[in-house]
Design a protein around this motif. Structure first.
Motif, PDB file in Angstrom:
ATOM      1  N   GLY A   1       0.812  -1.207   0.000  1.00 17.44           N
ATOM      2  CA  GLY A   1       0.000   0.000   0.000  1.00 17.44           C
ATOM      3  C   GLY A   1       0.851   1.265   0.000  1.00 17.44           C
ATOM      4  N   PRO A   2       0.218   2.395  -0.260  1.00 14.85           N
ATOM      5  CA  PRO A   2       0.961   3.643  -0.409  1.00 14.85           C
ATOM      6  C   PRO A   2       1.453   4.270   0.892  1.00 14.85           C
ATOM      7  CG  PRO A   2      -1.379   4.039  -0.675  1.00 14.85           C
ATOM      8  CD  PRO A   2      -1.193   2.552  -0.540  1.00 14.85           C
TER       9      PRO A   2
ATOM     10  N   PRO B   1      -1.552  -2.009   3.386  1.00 13.63           N
ATOM     11  CA  PRO B   1      -1.284  -3.430   3.629  1.00 13.63           C
ATOM     12  C   PRO B   1      -0.398  -4.014   2.536  1.00 13.63           C
ATOM     13  CG  PRO B   1      -3.399  -3.204   2.566  1.00 13.63           C
ATOM     14  CD  PRO B   1      -2.871  -1.807   2.774  1.00 13.63           C
ATOM     15  N   LEU B   2       0.004  -5.262   2.751  1.00 10.79           N
ATOM     16  CA  LEU B   2       0.760  -6.008   1.744  1.00 10.79           C
ATOM     17  C   LEU B   2      -0.208  -6.882   0.961  1.00 10.79           C
ATOM     18  CD1 LEU B   2       3.832  -7.299   3.785  1.00 10.79           C
ATOM     19  CD2 LEU B   2       3.778  -5.402   2.170  1.00 10.79           C
ATOM     20  N   LEU B   3      -0.060  -6.896  -0.353  1.00 12.34           N
ATOM     21  CA  LEU B   3      -0.838  -7.804  -1.186  1.00 12.34           C
ATOM     22  C   LEU B   3       0.016  -9.045  -1.383  1.00 12.34           C
ATOM     23  CD1 LEU B   3      -3.315  -8.439  -2.907  1.00 12.34           C
ATOM     24  CD2 LEU B   3      -2.123  -7.374  -4.831  1.00 12.34           C
ATOM     25  N   VAL B   4      -0.444 -10.170  -0.842  1.00 16.38           N
ATOM     26  CA  VAL B   4       0.324 -11.416  -0.818  1.00 16.38           C
ATOM     27  C   VAL B   4      -0.416 -12.475  -1.617  1.00 16.38           C
ATOM     28  CG1 VAL B   4       1.254 -13.192   0.706  1.00 16.38           C
ATOM     29  CG2 VAL B   4       1.258 -10.819   1.444  1.00 16.38           C
ATOM     30  N   GLN B   5       0.310 -13.203  -2.434  1.00 12.11           N
ATOM     31  CA  GLN B   5      -0.293 -14.307  -3.187  1.00 12.11           C
ATOM     32  C   GLN B   5       0.255 -15.612  -2.664  1.00 12.11           C
ATOM     33  OE1 GLN B   5      -0.619 -13.906  -7.418  1.00 12.11           O
ATOM     34  NE2 GLN B   5      -0.494 -16.103  -7.751  1.00 12.11           N
ATOM     35  N   ILE B   6      -0.669 -16.516  -2.354  1.00 12.10           N
ATOM     36  CA  ILE B   6      -0.298 -17.870  -1.957  1.00 12.10           C
ATOM     37  C   ILE B   6      -1.148 -18.798  -2.818  1.00 12.10           C
ATOM     38  CG2 ILE B   6      -1.878 -17.966   0.015  1.00 12.10           C
ATOM     39  CD1 ILE B   6       0.598 -19.509   1.357  1.00 12.10           C
ATOM     40  N   GLY B   7      -0.478 -19.623  -3.596  1.00 14.20           N
ATOM     41  CA  GLY B   7      -1.190 -20.415  -4.589  1.00 14.20           C
ATOM     42  C   GLY B   7      -1.750 -19.483  -5.643  1.00 14.20           C
ATOM     43  N   TYR B   8      -3.054 -19.592  -5.906  1.00 14.32           N
ATOM     44  CA  TYR B   8      -3.712 -18.716  -6.868  1.00 14.32           C
ATOM     45  C   TYR B   8      -4.584 -17.669  -6.179  1.00 14.32           C
ATOM     46  CZ  TYR B   8      -2.165 -22.097 -10.284  1.00 14.32           C
ATOM     47  OH  TYR B   8      -1.383 -22.911 -11.062  1.00 14.32           O
ATOM     48  N   THR B   9      -4.438 -17.531  -4.873  1.00 16.72           N
ATOM     49  CA  THR B   9      -5.271 -16.625  -4.094  1.00 16.72           C
ATOM     50  C   THR B   9      -4.437 -15.469  -3.568  1.00 16.72           C
ATOM     51  OG1 THR B   9      -6.571 -18.547  -3.404  1.00 16.72           O
ATOM     52  CG2 THR B   9      -6.907 -16.513  -2.177  1.00 16.72           C
ATOM     53  N   ARG B  10      -5.026 -14.280  -3.590  1.00 18.12           N
ATOM     54  CA  ARG B  10      -4.342 -13.095  -3.084  1.00 18.12           C
ATOM     55  C   ARG B  10      -5.063 -12.584  -1.842  1.00 18.12           C
ATOM     56  NH1 ARG B  10      -2.506  -9.729  -8.478  1.00 18.12           N
ATOM     57  NH2 ARG B  10      -1.180 -11.400  -9.273  1.00 18.12           N
ATOM     58  N   PHE B  11      -4.245 -12.134  -0.877  1.00 20.69           N
ATOM     59  CA  PHE B  11      -4.757 -11.614   0.386  1.00 20.69           C
ATOM     60  C   PHE B  11      -4.114 -10.271   0.668  1.00 20.69           C
ATOM     61  CE2 PHE B  11      -4.736 -16.240   0.880  1.00 20.69           C
ATOM     62  CZ  PHE B  11      -6.035 -16.478   1.264  1.00 20.69           C
ATOM     63  N   ALA B  12      -4.832  -9.395   1.315  1.00 23.06           N
ATOM     64  CA  ALA B  12      -4.263  -8.163   1.854  1.00 23.06           C
ATOM     65  C   ALA B  12      -4.006  -8.421   3.331  1.00 23.06           C
ATOM     66  CB  ALA B  12      -5.219  -6.994   1.671  1.00 23.06           C
ATOM     67  N   LEU B  13      -2.744  -8.306   3.728  1.00 23.89           N
ATOM     68  CA  LEU B  13      -2.361  -8.547   5.121  1.00 23.89           C
ATOM     69  C   LEU B  13      -1.752  -7.297   5.722  1.00 23.89           C
ATOM     70  CD1 LEU B  13      -0.500 -11.993   4.969  1.00 23.89           C
ATOM     71  CD2 LEU B  13      -2.857 -11.574   5.633  1.00 23.89           C
ATOM     72  N   ARG B  14      -2.071  -7.047   6.971  1.00 23.51           N
ATOM     73  CA  ARG B  14      -1.373  -5.989   7.705  1.00 23.51           C
ATOM     74  C   ARG B  14       0.074  -6.435   7.895  1.00 23.51           C
ATOM     75  NH1 ARG B  14      -5.978  -6.808  11.150  1.00 23.51           N
ATOM     76  NH2 ARG B  14      -7.533  -5.228  10.712  1.00 23.51           N
ATOM     77  N   ARG B  15       0.963  -5.473   8.029  1.00 26.33           N
ATOM     78  CA  ARG B  15       2.380  -5.810   8.226  1.00 26.33           C
ATOM     79  C   ARG B  15       2.566  -6.623   9.508  1.00 26.33           C
ATOM     80  NH1 ARG B  15       5.695  -3.817   4.632  1.00 26.33           N
ATOM     81  NH2 ARG B  15       7.548  -4.059   5.904  1.00 26.33           N
ATOM     82  N   ALA B  16       1.797  -6.331  10.543  1.00 29.73           N
ATOM     83  CA  ALA B  16       1.911  -7.077  11.800  1.00 29.73           C
ATOM     84  C   ALA B  16       1.540  -8.543  11.607  1.00 29.73           C
ATOM     85  CB  ALA B  16       1.034  -6.442  12.870  1.00 29.73           C
ATOM     86  N   GLU B  17       0.547  -8.811  10.756  1.00 30.46           N
ATOM     87  CA  GLU B  17       0.158 -10.197  10.470  1.00 30.46           C
ATOM     88  C   GLU B  17       1.211 -10.874   9.607  1.00 30.46           C
ATOM     89  OE1 GLU B  17      -3.473  -9.302   8.539  1.00 30.46           O
ATOM     90  OE2 GLU B  17      -4.644  -9.254  10.397  1.00 30.46           O
ATOM     91  N   ALA B  18       1.690 -10.178   8.577  1.00 31.00           N
ATOM     92  CA  ALA B  18       2.689 -10.749   7.676  1.00 31.00           C
ATOM     93  C   ALA B  18       4.005 -11.029   8.405  1.00 31.00           C
ATOM     94  CB  ALA B  18       2.927  -9.815   6.497  1.00 31.00           C
TER      95      ALA B  18
END
Length: 80
Positions: free
Chosen positions: A47-48, A53-70
């Motif tokens: 994110g800006p 958040p971070l846009l994370v791809q695992i497999g074919y699915t993308r998630f937005a995660l907070r930095r604390a979660e990541a």
């Protein structure tokens, strides 16, 4: 290394999700979403503001995660 330290568009394999306390709900949810040992993961974008958040791809699915979660997800860079 933590998922937050992984350069964008660099592939890695999930090593583990760290529990901060017994029966950690966030760590359990991350594992349910697919962040399990051996899964391929990639940080697609950030994110800006404060790269959150971070846009994370695992497999074919993308998630937005907070930095604390990541930061709870430990990864090892994928061998080229």
């Amino acid at each position: 290394m933590k998922l937050t330290e992984l350069p964008r568009r660099a592939a890695a394999l999930v090593e583990a999700v760290d529990d901060l306390m017994p029966n950690d709900a966030i760590a359990r949810r991350l594992r349910e979403l697919g962040f399990v040992n051996g899964e391929r993961v990639e940080v697609m974008a950030a994110g800006p503001f404060s790269a959150e958040p971070l846009l994370v791809q695992i497999g074919y699915t993308r998630f937005a995660l907070r930095r604390a979660e990541a930061a709870r997800v430990r990864v090892v860079p994928e061998a080229a």
